[in-house]
Write a protein that holds these residues in place. Structure first.
Motif, PDB file in Angstrom:
ATOM      1  N   ALA A  89       0.361 -17.505  57.027  1.00 43.94           N
ATOM      2  CA  ALA A  89      -0.630 -18.312  57.743  1.00 43.94           C
ATOM      3  C   ALA A  89      -0.014 -18.990  58.958  1.00 43.94           C
ATOM      4  N   TRP A  90       1.268 -19.339  58.864  1.00 41.36           N
ATOM      5  CA  TRP A  90       1.930 -20.039  59.973  1.00 41.36           C
ATOM      6  C   TRP A  90       2.251 -19.124  61.147  1.00 41.36           C
ATOM      7  N   ALA A  91       2.609 -17.875  60.864  1.00 38.56           N
ATOM      8  CA  ALA A  91       3.107 -16.989  61.927  1.00 38.56           C
ATOM      9  C   ALA A  91       2.143 -16.878  63.108  1.00 38.56           C
ATOM     10  N   PRO A  92       0.841 -16.640  62.886  1.00 39.13           N
ATOM     11  CA  PRO A  92      -0.061 -16.561  64.051  1.00 39.13           C
ATOM     12  C   PRO A  92      -0.161 -17.880  64.809  1.00 39.13           C
ATOM     13  N   ARG A  93      -0.033 -18.998  64.122  1.00 36.66           N
ATOM     14  CA  ARG A  93      -0.099 -20.296  64.801  1.00 36.66           C
ATOM     15  C   ARG A  93       1.136 -20.509  65.668  1.00 36.66           C
ATOM     16  N   ILE A  94       2.277 -20.076  65.161  1.00 35.14           N
ATOM     17  CA  ILE A  94       3.500 -20.173  65.957  1.00 35.14           C
ATOM     18  C   ILE A  94       3.363 -19.308  67.212  1.00 35.14           C
ATOM     19  N   ILE A  95       2.961 -18.064  67.011  1.00 38.19           N
ATOM     20  CA  ILE A  95       2.857 -17.122  68.125  1.00 38.19           C
ATOM     21  C   ILE A  95       1.800 -17.573  69.126  1.00 38.19           C
ATOM     22  N   GLY A  96       0.724 -18.189  68.630  1.00 48.10           N
ATOM     23  CA  GLY A  96      -0.378 -18.575  69.513  1.00 48.10           C
ATOM     24  C   GLY A  96      -0.223 -19.910  70.200  1.00 48.10           C
ATOM     25  N   THR A  97       0.833 -20.659  69.904  1.00 49.53           N
ATOM     26  CA  THR A  97       1.034 -21.958  70.547  1.00 49.53           C
ATOM     27  C   THR A  97       1.537 -21.758  71.977  1.00 49.53           C
ATOM     28  N   PRO A  98       0.888 -22.379  72.969  1.00 47.36           N
ATOM     29  CA  PRO A  98       1.316 -22.190  74.366  1.00 47.36           C
ATOM     30  C   PRO A  98       2.703 -22.778  74.615  1.00 47.36           C
ATOM     31  N   GLY A  99       3.398 -22.193  75.569  1.00 49.05           N
ATOM     32  CA  GLY A  99       4.702 -22.702  75.973  1.00 49.05           C
ATOM     33  C   GLY A  99       5.755 -21.614  75.965  1.00 49.05           C
ATOM     34  N   ASP A 100       6.685 -21.718  76.889  1.00 49.73           N
ATOM     35  CA  ASP A 100       7.774 -20.747  76.961  1.00 49.73           C
ATOM     36  C   ASP A 100       8.957 -21.126  76.086  1.00 49.73           C
ATOM     37  N   LEU A 101       9.046 -22.410  75.707  1.00 49.29           N
ATOM     38  CA  LEU A 101      10.148 -22.857  74.859  1.00 49.29           C
ATOM     39  C   LEU A 101       9.575 -23.718  73.731  1.00 49.29           C
ATOM     40  N   LEU A 102       9.625 -23.200  72.531  1.00 49.29           N
ATOM     41  CA  LEU A 102       9.092 -23.897  71.365  1.00 49.29           C
ATOM     42  C   LEU A 102      10.217 -24.213  70.385  1.00 49.29           C
ATOM     43  N   VAL A 103      10.021 -25.283  69.613  1.00 46.14           N
ATOM     44  CA  VAL A 103      10.870 -25.576  68.461  1.00 46.14           C
ATOM     45  C   VAL A 103       9.971 -25.597  67.239  1.00 46.14           C
ATOM     46  N   VAL A 104      10.315 -24.821  66.248  1.00 41.63           N
ATOM     47  CA  VAL A 104       9.565 -24.769  64.996  1.00 41.63           C
ATOM     48  C   VAL A 104      10.493 -25.268  63.894  1.00 41.63           C
ATOM     49  N   ALA A 105      10.084 -26.340  63.222  1.00 39.53           N
ATOM     50  CA  ALA A 105      10.911 -26.941  62.173  1.00 39.53           C
ATOM     51  C   ALA A 105      10.155 -26.892  60.850  1.00 39.53           C
ATOM     52  N   VAL A 106      10.645 -26.071  59.922  1.00 38.83           N
ATOM     53  CA  VAL A 106      10.008 -25.922  58.608  1.00 38.83           C
ATOM     54  C   VAL A 106      11.095 -25.908  57.542  1.00 38.83           C
ATOM     55  N   GLY A 107      10.705 -26.172  56.310  1.00 45.47           N
ATOM     56  CA  GLY A 107      11.669 -26.159  55.220  1.00 45.47           C
ATOM     57  C   GLY A 107      12.494 -24.893  55.210  1.00 45.47           C
ATOM     58  N   ALA A 108      13.794 -25.038  54.943  1.00 45.86           N
ATOM     59  CA  ALA A 108      14.717 -23.907  55.065  1.00 45.86           C
ATOM     60  C   ALA A 108      14.355 -22.736  54.158  1.00 45.86           C
ATOM     61  N   ALA A 109      13.682 -22.997  53.043  1.00 45.17           N
ATOM     62  CA  ALA A 109      13.299 -21.909  52.136  1.00 45.17           C
ATOM     63  C   ALA A 109      12.265 -20.981  52.760  1.00 45.17           C
ATOM     64  N   HIS A 110      11.628 -21.415  53.856  1.00 47.23           N
ATOM     65  CA  HIS A 110      10.633 -20.573  54.519  1.00 47.23           C
ATOM     66  C   HIS A 110      11.264 -19.568  55.478  1.00 47.23           C
ATOM     67  N   LEU A 111      12.570 -19.646  55.711  1.00 47.39           N
ATOM     68  CA  LEU A 111      13.198 -18.749  56.671  1.00 47.39           C
ATOM     69  C   LEU A 111      13.581 -17.390  56.074  1.00 47.39           C
ATOM     70  N   PRO A 112      14.269 -17.330  54.911  1.00 47.17           N
ATOM     71  CA  PRO A 112      14.752 -16.035  54.430  1.00 47.17           C
ATOM     72  C   PRO A 112      13.645 -15.171  53.823  1.00 47.17           C
ATOM     73  N   GLY A 113      13.979 -13.901  53.637  1.00 47.40           N
ATOM     74  CA  GLY A 113      13.126 -13.000  52.875  1.00 47.40           C
ATOM     75  C   GLY A 113      12.232 -12.119  53.719  1.00 47.40           C
ATOM     76  N   ARG A 114      11.681 -11.105  53.057  1.00 45.90           N
ATOM     77  CA  ARG A 114      10.799 -10.167  53.759  1.00 45.90           C
ATOM     78  C   ARG A 114       9.547 -10.848  54.287  1.00 45.90           C
ATOM     79  N   GLU A 115       9.049 -11.858  53.566  1.00 42.16           N
ATOM     80  CA  GLU A 115       7.880 -12.594  54.015  1.00 42.16           C
ATOM     81  C   GLU A 115       8.265 -13.945  54.618  1.00 42.16           C
ATOM     82  N   GLY A 116       9.539 -14.109  54.947  1.00 45.93           N
ATOM     83  CA  GLY A 116       9.980 -15.338  55.589  1.00 45.93           C
ATOM     84  C   GLY A 116       9.530 -15.396  57.034  1.00 45.93           C
ATOM     85  N   VAL A 117       9.523 -16.590  57.579  1.00 45.26           N
ATOM     86  CA  VAL A 117       9.061 -16.784  58.955  1.00 45.26           C
ATOM     87  C   VAL A 117       9.843 -15.926  59.934  1.00 45.26           C
TER      88      VAL A 117
END
Length: 327
Positions: free
Chosen positions: A283-311
């Motif tokens: 659910a987050w991925a399209p919101r990240i991609i759709g947020t305007p700006g050339d330089l973004l910082v996305v801060a989410v719990g570290a467990a959301h980074l790894p894995g095949r379905e990770g961010v």
């Protein structure tokens, strides 16, 4: 029901971890065969290491930072390194911004169904006798009548009664990395946004059947020492930027000690991680991609980074090039 919600929120604010932390880093206690099994699992996990990654696509750059939601003095150095990137960003995205979170908790009664079981069987009817007795004792220890506890959603009882003695409990602001990033962005005037609402995050915790949630609650209540081991292992893996290893050992802990037989434990773990990690990441991925700006910082719990379905892997699937950055 409103009075019940008020009572349990007051009880939650009163909860303090009284016992001494008994946790150890489980990675330091693996034998050779377990170490080899861990290495095999990590080999199959995309982006098992790293707390700071940069995703690039065309003129766009996204810094993805894996966070820890509670305070630790080691975060001071992390913030010194991250602050220049945050100040330069066009936008910062968090799981939920502070103002949105505070707005929710000012009027939780508007979402009372997220906290209480209005209809159907109570927890005493779906938990094992041993589990219900353990829950009743834990509730009495914080001054909560078990007859009230049986109508409280299991996810909330886990936060009230079953968190590790090695870390803080409840919903109090903990000055974790998310909060620190938000403070720097606010001072720099960087626009901020939420990837979800508090209500959708809570809904993810209670997506399974009441019976399955009760089984998970029984597991959480069964061993404070086991919870301590998991907390310490995840915390130390985080600061070594090896979150994947902590997540694998958390899974092993559940599969070895969780409710039911092996197949039941596998099912419960698969559904649990799908609800709290995979579905939210997607659910987050399209919101990240759709947020305007050339330089973004996305801060989410570290467990959301790894894995095949990770961010990180979800961004890679859409054509972003990923590289690890200093943390």
């Amino acid at each position: 029901m409103i009075r019940l919600l008020a009572a349990l929120l007051i009880s939650l604010l009163a909860v303090q971890a009284q016992a001494r932390c008994q946790g150890v880093d489980l990675r330091d206690h693996l034998d050779a065969s377990q170490s080899a099994a861990l290495a095999r699992e990590l080999k199959q996990m995309p982006y098992a290491e790293g707390n700071h990654w940069i995703a690039r696509k065309g003129a766009r750059t996204i810094h993805i930072v894996g966070t820890m939601h509670v305070n630790d003095p080691r975060l001071n150095g992390v913030m010194r390194r991250l602050s220049p990137v945050i100040r330069a960003a066009d936008a910062v995205l968090l799981e939920v911004t502070g103002p949105e979170g505070r707005k929710f908790w000012e009027t939780p009664e508007k979402n009372i169904d997220l906290f209480v079981i209005r209809k159907g069987p109570g927890l005493s009817e779906v938990m094992s006798q041993t589990g219900w007795e353990r829950l009743s004792r834990a509730a009495l220890q914080i001054g909560l009548d078990p007859r009230r506890a049986e109508r409280i959603q299991p996810w909330f009882l886990s936060i009230m009664l079953a968190e590790s003695f090695c870390g803080p409990r409840g919903f109090r602001p903990q000055n974790g990395l998310d909060e620190r990033i938000e403070q720097v962005a606010a001072r720099a005037g960087v626009p901020m946004g939420s990837l979800e609402t508090v209500a959708t995050a809570i809904a993810a915790l209670s997506r399974g059947s009441l019976a399955d949630q009760a089984r998970l609650l029984e597991y959480d209540l069964a061993s404070a020492t086991g919870n301590d081991h998991t907390y310490v292992t995840l915390r130390e893996a985080y600061f070594e930027e090896k979150m994947g290893s902590g997540m694998v050992l958390e899974k092993w802990q559940f599969l070895a000690n969780g409710p039911g037989g092996p197949r039941e434990r596998q099912r419960l773990w698969k559904n649990y991680t799908a609800d709290i990690l995979d579905m939210r990441n997607r659910a987050w991925a399209p919101r990240i991609i759709g947020t305007p700006g050339d330089l973004l910082v996305v801060a989410v719990g570290a467990a959301h980074l790894p894995g095949r379905e990770g961010v990180l892997n979800l961004l890679a699937r859409t054509g972003y090039r990923l590289e690890r950055a200093p943390f």
